[in-house]
Design an enzyme around this catalytic site. Structure first.
Site, PDB file in Angstrom:
ATOM      1  N   GLY A 184       2.841  -1.146   4.287  1.00 56.67           N
ATOM      2  CA  GLY A 184       2.829   0.272   3.933  1.00 56.67           C
ATOM      3  C   GLY A 184       4.243   0.752   3.653  1.00 56.67           C
ATOM      4  N   GLY A 185       4.857   1.370   4.664  1.00 60.77           N
ATOM      5  CA  GLY A 185       6.173   1.997   4.504  1.00 60.77           C
ATOM      6  C   GLY A 185       7.204   1.130   3.786  1.00 60.77           C
TER       7      GLY A 185
ATOM      8  N   GLU B  81      -6.571   4.542   7.881  1.00 59.61           N
ATOM      9  CA  GLU B  81      -6.446   5.990   7.638  1.00 59.61           C
ATOM     10  C   GLU B  81      -7.737   6.560   7.067  1.00 59.61           C
ATOM     11  OE1 GLU B  81      -2.792   5.398   5.559  1.00 59.61           O
ATOM     12  OE2 GLU B  81      -1.923   4.860   7.493  1.00 59.61           O
TER      13      GLU B  81
ATOM     14  N   GLU C  20      -5.212  -4.914  10.839  1.00 60.64           N
ATOM     15  CA  GLU C  20      -4.184  -3.891  10.978  1.00 60.64           C
ATOM     16  C   GLU C  20      -4.420  -3.116  12.274  1.00 60.64           C
ATOM     17  OE1 GLU C  20      -2.363  -2.796   6.935  1.00 60.64           O
ATOM     18  OE2 GLU C  20      -4.149  -1.582   7.195  1.00 60.64           O
TER      19      GLU C  20
ATOM     20  N   HIS D  17      -9.489   1.039   5.064  1.00 55.28           N
ATOM     21  CA  HIS D  17      -8.150   1.169   5.647  1.00 55.28           C
ATOM     22  C   HIS D  17      -8.235   2.106   6.860  1.00 55.28           C
ATOM     23  CE1 HIS D  17      -4.077   2.510   6.290  1.00 55.28           C
ATOM     24  NE2 HIS D  17      -3.713   1.342   5.779  1.00 55.28           N
TER      25      HIS D  17
ATOM     26  N   ASN E 152       0.871  -1.182   0.000  1.00 48.33           N
ATOM     27  CA  ASN E 152       0.000   0.000   0.000  1.00 48.33           C
ATOM     28  C   ASN E 152       0.906   1.230   0.000  1.00 48.33           C
ATOM     29  OD1 ASN E 152      -1.769   2.066   0.540  1.00 48.33           O
ATOM     30  ND2 ASN E 152      -2.285   1.359   2.611  1.00 48.33           N
ATOM     31  N   TRP E 153       0.984   1.884  -1.144  1.00 56.69           N
ATOM     32  CA  TRP E 153       1.925   3.005  -1.261  1.00 56.69           C
ATOM     33  C   TRP E 153       1.372   4.281  -0.631  1.00 56.69           C
ATOM     34  CZ3 TRP E 153       3.737   2.391  -7.112  1.00 56.69           C
ATOM     35  CH2 TRP E 153       4.430   1.177  -7.238  1.00 56.69           C
ATOM     36  N   LYS E 154       0.115   4.261  -0.245  1.00 58.43           N
ATOM     37  CA  LYS E 154      -0.522   5.444   0.371  1.00 58.43           C
ATOM     38  C   LYS E 154      -0.311   6.672  -0.525  1.00 58.43           C
ATOM     39  CE  LYS E 154      -0.087   3.179   4.771  1.00 58.43           C
ATOM     40  NZ  LYS E 154      -0.007   3.278   6.227  1.00 58.43           N
TER      41      LYS E 154
ATOM     42  N   SER F 100       3.493  -1.987  10.290  1.00 59.20           N
ATOM     43  CA  SER F 100       4.955  -2.046  10.394  1.00 59.20           C
ATOM     44  C   SER F 100       5.527  -3.428  10.067  1.00 59.20           C
ATOM     45  CB  SER F 100       5.418  -1.565  11.776  1.00 59.20           C
ATOM     46  OG  SER F 100       4.985  -0.230  11.991  1.00 59.20           O
TER      47      SER F 100
ATOM     48  N   GLY G  79       2.507   2.420  10.648  1.00 58.15           N
ATOM     49  CA  GLY G  79       3.411   3.542  10.424  1.00 58.15           C
ATOM     50  C   GLY G  79       4.121   4.002  11.690  1.00 58.15           C
TER      51      GLY G  79
HETATM   52  P1  PGA Z   1       2.846   0.357   7.604  1.00 59.09           P
HETATM   53  O1  PGA Z   1       1.374   0.509   6.976  1.00 59.09           O
HETATM   54  O2  PGA Z   1       3.419  -0.920   7.047  1.00 59.09           O
HETATM   55  O3  PGA Z   1       3.593   1.578   7.133  1.00 59.09           O
HETATM   56  O4  PGA Z   1       2.688   0.302   9.070  1.00 59.09           O
HETATM   57  C1  PGA Z   1       0.521  -0.600   6.838  1.00 59.09           C
HETATM   58  C2  PGA Z   1      -0.794  -0.174   6.239  1.00 59.09           C
HETATM   59  O5  PGA Z   1      -1.282   0.898   6.604  1.00 59.09           O
HETATM   60  O6  PGA Z   1      -1.366  -0.864   5.379  1.00 59.09           O
END
Ligand code: PGA
Length: 253
Positions: A236-237, A99, A169, A97, A9-11, A215, A175
């Site tokens: 994500g990251g 966020e 999650e 998600h 997930n590149w956000k 993470s 993050g």
């Molecule tokens: P993260 O994000 O790996 O940066 O913690 C995961 C996600 O939000 O899907």
């Protein structure tokens, strides 16, 4: 047997150049495994979907969107429908998600409409659930996750729910560099699988894939994947760095 599934997930990151180059590096580094021993999907920002779709077109890596809208077309300024996502080559869409739930304010009801619209439009939803730190500290994890799953899947019959991937999650791990321990992840994944068994049946519960997100990194991926109910990772990251993401893909095989 559930095939492992790793999604990046590149956000709201990358640009047109970086997104295509990142996709190309991931393709070339995962040729032997992606689509064979592990399913892989990349979820770039909407505006780069088409460019990444072209890069992925000769690969076995799937394209996913980070969100989807509930309606198929019309006066919904700024929104993107399932048919549009399909048109540009998407297979998956993230729904709910954390966020979107906690920054944008999406409700369980809206997330359910998105999951439903995705399936009707031929897009496979990845329904994300997870508790806030205060909820975990107040021992409300089971209650929160159960509610998000029940409401997120409301109205879906067996056939429709088999199109769904679930992602646990924990919000406090997203993050933040804090990862749920493999035991914490397993505990909630097992609970989710049991819940699916109760709402649907044990065959469906055995079949549905439950990803862990929060993470996920090269150094914790293998331990997380070793848990019996962790079927993959939503990253994500670490998905923004080709070497890290490739190491995670390999750890998931
Ligand atoms: P993260 O994000 O790996 O940066 O913690 C995961 C996600 O939000 O899907």
């Amino acid at each position: 047997m559930r095939k492992p599934f790793v999604a990046g997930n590149w956000k709201m990151n990358t640009d047109s150049h970086i997104s295509v180059n990142l996709a190309k590096s991931i393709i070339s580094g995962s040729l032997e495994v992606a689509g064979h021993s592990v399913d892989v999907a990349l979820c770039p920002p909407f505006v780069y979907l088409q460019a990444v779709a072209i890069a992925l077109s000769t690969s076995s890596i799937a394209l996913g969107a980070q969100d989807i809208y509930t309606e198929s077309k019309g006066a919904f300024t700024g929104e993107i429908s399932a048919s549009m996502l399909k048109d540009v080559g998407c297979t998956y869409a993230l729904c709910g998600h954390s966020e979107r739930r906690h920054v944008i304010g999406e409700t369980d009801e809206l997330v359910n409409k998105k999951v439903t619209a995705a399936i009707s439009g031929g897009i496979l939803p990845i329904l994300c659930v997870g508790e806030l730190i205060e909820q975990r500290q107040a021992s409300q994890t089971t209650e929160v996750v159960t509610r998000q799953i029940n409401k997120g899947l409301a109205g879906l019959n067996d056939e429709k729910v088999s199109a769904v991937t679930l992602a646990y999650e924990p919000v406090w791990a997203i993050g933040t560099g804090l990862t749920a321990t493999p035991q914490q992840a397993q505990e909630v994944h097992a609970l989710i699988r049991e819940l699916i068994g109760r709402i649907y049946d044990s065959a469906l519960a055995d079949e549905i894939r439950i990803l862990y997100g929060g993470s996920a990194k090269p150094d914790n991926a293998a331990d997380l994947m070793r848990q019996p109910d962790v079927d993959g990772l939503l990253v994500g990251g670490a998905s923004l760095n080709a070497d890290d993401f490739l190491a995670i893909i390999k750890a998931a095989v």
